[in-house]
Scaffold this motif. Sequence first.
Motif, PDB file in Angstrom:
ATOM      1  N   PRO A  48      61.732  23.475   9.017  1.00 15.25           N
ATOM      2  CA  PRO A  48      61.952  23.909  10.396  1.00 15.25           C
ATOM      3  C   PRO A  48      61.305  23.010  11.451  1.00 15.25           C
ATOM      4  CG  PRO A  48      61.457  25.805   9.027  1.00 15.25           C
ATOM      5  CD  PRO A  48      61.241  24.588   8.172  1.00 15.25           C
ATOM      6  N   ASP A  49      60.246  22.284  11.098  1.00 14.92           N
ATOM      7  CA  ASP A  49      59.620  21.408  12.089  1.00 14.92           C
ATOM      8  C   ASP A  49      60.454  20.174  12.398  1.00 14.92           C
ATOM      9  OD1 ASP A  49      59.305  19.851   9.816  1.00 14.92           O
ATOM     10  OD2 ASP A  49      57.119  19.767   9.905  1.00 14.92           O
ATOM     11  N   GLY A  50      61.507  19.935  11.594  1.00 13.06           N
ATOM     12  CA  GLY A  50      62.371  18.786  11.815  1.00 13.06           C
ATOM     13  C   GLY A  50      61.778  17.465  11.383  1.00 13.06           C
TER      14      GLY A  50
ATOM     15  N   GLY B 207      51.539  22.942   5.244  1.00 14.20           N
ATOM     16  CA  GLY B 207      50.788  23.921   6.009  1.00 14.20           C
ATOM     17  C   GLY B 207      49.390  23.443   6.323  1.00 14.20           C
ATOM     18  N   ARG B 208      48.614  24.364   6.873  1.00 15.15           N
ATOM     19  CA  ARG B 208      47.256  24.032   7.315  1.00 15.15           C
ATOM     20  C   ARG B 208      46.220  24.157   6.206  1.00 15.15           C
ATOM     21  NH1 ARG B 208      46.918  24.342  13.001  1.00 15.15           N
ATOM     22  NH2 ARG B 208      48.938  23.606  13.784  1.00 15.15           N
ATOM     23  N   ILE B 209      46.537  24.891   5.145  1.00 17.28           N
ATOM     24  CA  ILE B 209      45.539  25.204   4.129  1.00 17.28           C
ATOM     25  C   ILE B 209      46.058  24.855   2.741  1.00 17.28           C
ATOM     26  CG2 ILE B 209      44.115  27.025   3.105  1.00 17.28           C
ATOM     27  CD1 ILE B 209      44.462  28.588   5.710  1.00 17.28           C
ATOM     28  N   ALA B 210      45.236  24.224   1.948  1.00 22.44           N
ATOM     29  CA  ALA B 210      45.537  23.998   0.533  1.00 22.44           C
ATOM     30  C   ALA B 210      44.215  23.812  -0.198  1.00 22.44           C
ATOM     31  CB  ALA B 210      46.426  22.775   0.346  1.00 22.44           C
TER      32      ALA B 210
ATOM     33  N   GLU C 111      52.863  31.992  14.572  1.00 25.37           N
ATOM     34  CA  GLU C 111      54.021  31.595  15.372  1.00 25.37           C
ATOM     35  C   GLU C 111      53.635  30.377  16.213  1.00 25.37           C
ATOM     36  OE1 GLU C 111      57.608  31.142  16.422  1.00 25.37           O
ATOM     37  OE2 GLU C 111      57.101  32.843  15.145  1.00 25.37           O
ATOM     38  N   PRO C 112      54.000  29.156  15.796  1.00 22.34           N
ATOM     39  CA  PRO C 112      54.824  28.906  14.603  1.00 22.34           C
ATOM     40  C   PRO C 112      54.057  29.171  13.308  1.00 22.34           C
ATOM     41  CG  PRO C 112      54.029  26.843  15.508  1.00 22.34           C
ATOM     42  CD  PRO C 112      53.613  27.911  16.490  1.00 22.34           C
TER      43      PRO C 112
END
Length: 224
Positions: free
Chosen positions: A66-68, A111-114, A88-89
């Motif tokens: 979705p971020d393109g 994502g932000r976390i892993a 959101e997002p």
Amino acid sequence: MLSARRLPVIAALAAATALILSGCGAVTPAATPAATPAATAGATAVGTPPPSSALGAADVAKYTFPDGRLSFEYPADWRVELFTGPGEPSLSRTATVLDAKGTEQVTVYSGRIADGVSHPVRRTVFESEPVPGLSRQPAPAAHYAFYVDRMDASPTYRMHLSAGAPPAGDSARLDGIIRIGKEVLVAEIKFIEKPFASDDAAKDWLAGAEGQALKALLLSVSYS
């Protein structure tokens, strides 16, 4: 995961890697995109060269997050389902790629976390090469990798993206976390617990149509 064997699939990433996704999310079946040309990558194979049955341009579709910005290519008769985390997002997105029979083959997470857990292993590397579409991301450079880790003589076969080329010999388990912009990327093939009877069997699988299709998918991952 192996279609030739039709064995049950463990619906998770490799056993030691945990992707921490808090809160509720939503699963969205992705519409089948229009076919696009297949990614081209120079081979640095260890073992049997790719077969002539490798996917052609007409057999490949492209999925874009979705971020393109994050995308990958996959066999056109397969499909992609997207899970989005909270926010959101959304703070996290996991694309699961299923083959024509509905078997989960690959997960691609951003994502932000892993998180990851490491332990000592002895590694045999079958193949490793840089991913062209991730060449502009922070070092160490993202690589496609296929190898086996052994701990106490027990083998764990893995095909995924790694930060840098995986070292052979005595090493530590790789977490497979790639930095992309302000987020991270984890992309891994979903093998069953013991997918191959031997290293030679793993190389034979890699040289076949399924192995080459999954290799091409990982090498096609791109972030712009």
